[in-house]
Design an enzyme around this catalytic site. Structure first.
Site, PDB file in Angstrom:
ATOM      1  N   HIS A 134      63.470  30.326  50.350  1.00  0.00           N
ATOM      2  CA  HIS A 134      64.658  30.787  50.972  1.00  0.00           C
ATOM      3  C   HIS A 134      63.922  31.793  52.009  1.00  0.00           C
ATOM      4  O   HIS A 134      64.139  33.193  51.772  1.00  0.00           O
ATOM      5  CB  HIS A 134      65.583  31.518  49.788  1.00  0.00           C
ATOM      6  N   CYS A 266      68.324  39.267  45.749  1.00  0.00           N
ATOM      7  CA  CYS A 266      68.982  38.769  46.893  1.00  0.00           C
ATOM      8  C   CYS A 266      70.587  38.620  46.745  1.00  0.00           C
ATOM      9  O   CYS A 266      71.147  38.445  47.764  1.00  0.00           O
ATOM     10  CB  CYS A 266      68.365  37.594  46.940  1.00  0.00           C
TER      11      CYS A 266
HETATM   12  N1   CP Z   1      71.144  35.615  48.950  1.00  0.00           N
HETATM   13  C1   CP Z   1      71.807  34.469  49.436  1.00  0.00           C
HETATM   14  O1   CP Z   1      71.352  33.624  49.978  1.00  0.00           O
HETATM   15  O2   CP Z   1      73.222  34.600  49.187  1.00  0.00           O
HETATM   16  P1   CP Z   1      74.459  33.481  49.473  1.00  0.00           P
HETATM   17  O3   CP Z   1      74.092  32.636  48.352  1.00  0.00           O
HETATM   18  O4   CP Z   1      75.713  34.150  49.170  1.00  0.00           O
HETATM   19  O5   CP Z   1      74.142  33.036  50.865  1.00  0.00           O
END
Ligand code: CP
Length: 308
Positions: A134, A266
């Site tokens: 990510h 996150c």
């Molecule tokens: N942290 C993050 O990616 O949040 P979402 O899944 O809401 O996009």
């Protein structure tokens, strides 16, 4: 093609340029209403496709708002509503979308989908999360750390819990931004050995410490994430909770880190599971700055991809 697929696949100088650009763009908005355009409109006339095969709040809204602030337009597409979800190949989808849009951001399950999209697209592709990594999240996290504490190089980051996709991108960032990284969690949930080796090859001190209190000694930043990720089966929930209970980030754990240590997550968080509300809402926490910085960091990523 300047794809943004992963932090370890992007040169350190480019990553540093994006963080600096994000900080400048954030500062230039100077508290103006969110819907007003930036003074600079580098995405004027550009169309961006945002594809989601998994749920999202932050990634979806921050990319959409960011493109619009810079003068571009977006279309948000759900994988299941596209022919992609009904047998059309990823390669053909990439070729077709490249005829319509200037950039593709995709959140998907298997990393192979992202890589095939990038291989066959004639436009830049951004990784909006896969089961494995990510990177956009970690760009926001670096920006957030540096806003609060200055350069992250040489600092100690500790990840407590599941060695998941966000943890993997932190490991990549350790190598590229030059910080030390300690993982604390149970052995079955260790980060991928390949990613640990890669960060060590770049000369960083990467440790795996089973005792969470020892792990956070000297930590400048403590990070965790949900114990059951989007791609994990809900049937694993009870087992995960048993495995990870000792790695909850709570006030006792934060007290063992440096007095001025930051806490990040996150989001979305499961309060009282991987982290207590006392920490999330406490003095160490910068979680909502972190969420805001998805917007600013991704604007810089978009500009880098498009060369504008
Ligand atoms: N942290 C993050 O990616 O949040 P979402 O899944 O809401 O996009």
């Amino acid at each position: 093609m300047p794809h943004f697929l992963d932090i370890h696949k992007t040169a350190p100088a480019a990553l540093r340029g994006m963080i600096d650009s994000a900080r400048m763009m954030k500062s230039a908005r100077n508290g103006r209403p969110k819907g007003t355009p930036d003074d600079d409109q580098p995405l004027d006339g550009r169309m961006v496709a945002l594809i989601f095969e998994k749920p999202s709040t932050r990634t979806r809204v921050s990319f959409d708002v960011g493109v619009r602030q810079m003068g571009g337009q977006t279309m948000v597409l759900s994988g299941s509503e596209m022919q992609l979800g009904h047998g059309e190949t990823i390669a053909d989808t990439a070729r077709v979308l490249s005829r319509y849009v200037d950039l593709i951001m995709i959140r998907t399950f298997d990393e192979s989908v992202l890589l095939e999209m990038a291989e066959y697209a004639d436009v830049p592709v951004i990784n909006g999360l896969t089961n494995r990594t990510h990177p956009c999240q970690i760009m926001a996290d670096i920006l957030t750390f540096e806003e609060h504490r200055g350069p992250i190089a040489g600092k100690k980051v500790v990840w407590s819990g599941d060695g998941n996709n966000v943890c993997a991108s932190f490991l990549h960032a350790a190598g590229q931004f030059g910080f030390d990284f300690t993982f604390t969690g149970p052995p079955p949930l260790d980060p991928e050995a390949e990613f640990v080796a890669l960060a060590r090859e770049k000369g960083r001190r990467i440790e795996i410490e089973r005792d969470p209190l020892r792990a956070v000694e000297g930590a400048d930043l403590v990070v965790t994430d949900t114990w059951v990720s989007m791609h994990d089966s809900q049937s694993t929930k009870e087992r995960r909770h048993n495995q990870l209970r000792a790695y909850q980030v709570n006030e006792r754990l934060m007290a063992a880190a440096k007095p001025d240590a930051l806490f990040m997550h996150c989001l979305p968080a499961h309060r009282e599971d991987e982290v207590t509300s006392a920490v999330m809402d406490g003095p160490h926490s910068v979680i909502f700055d972190e969420a805001e910085n998805r917007l600013h960091a991704q604007k810089a990523v978009l500009r880098w991809c498009l060369g504008v």
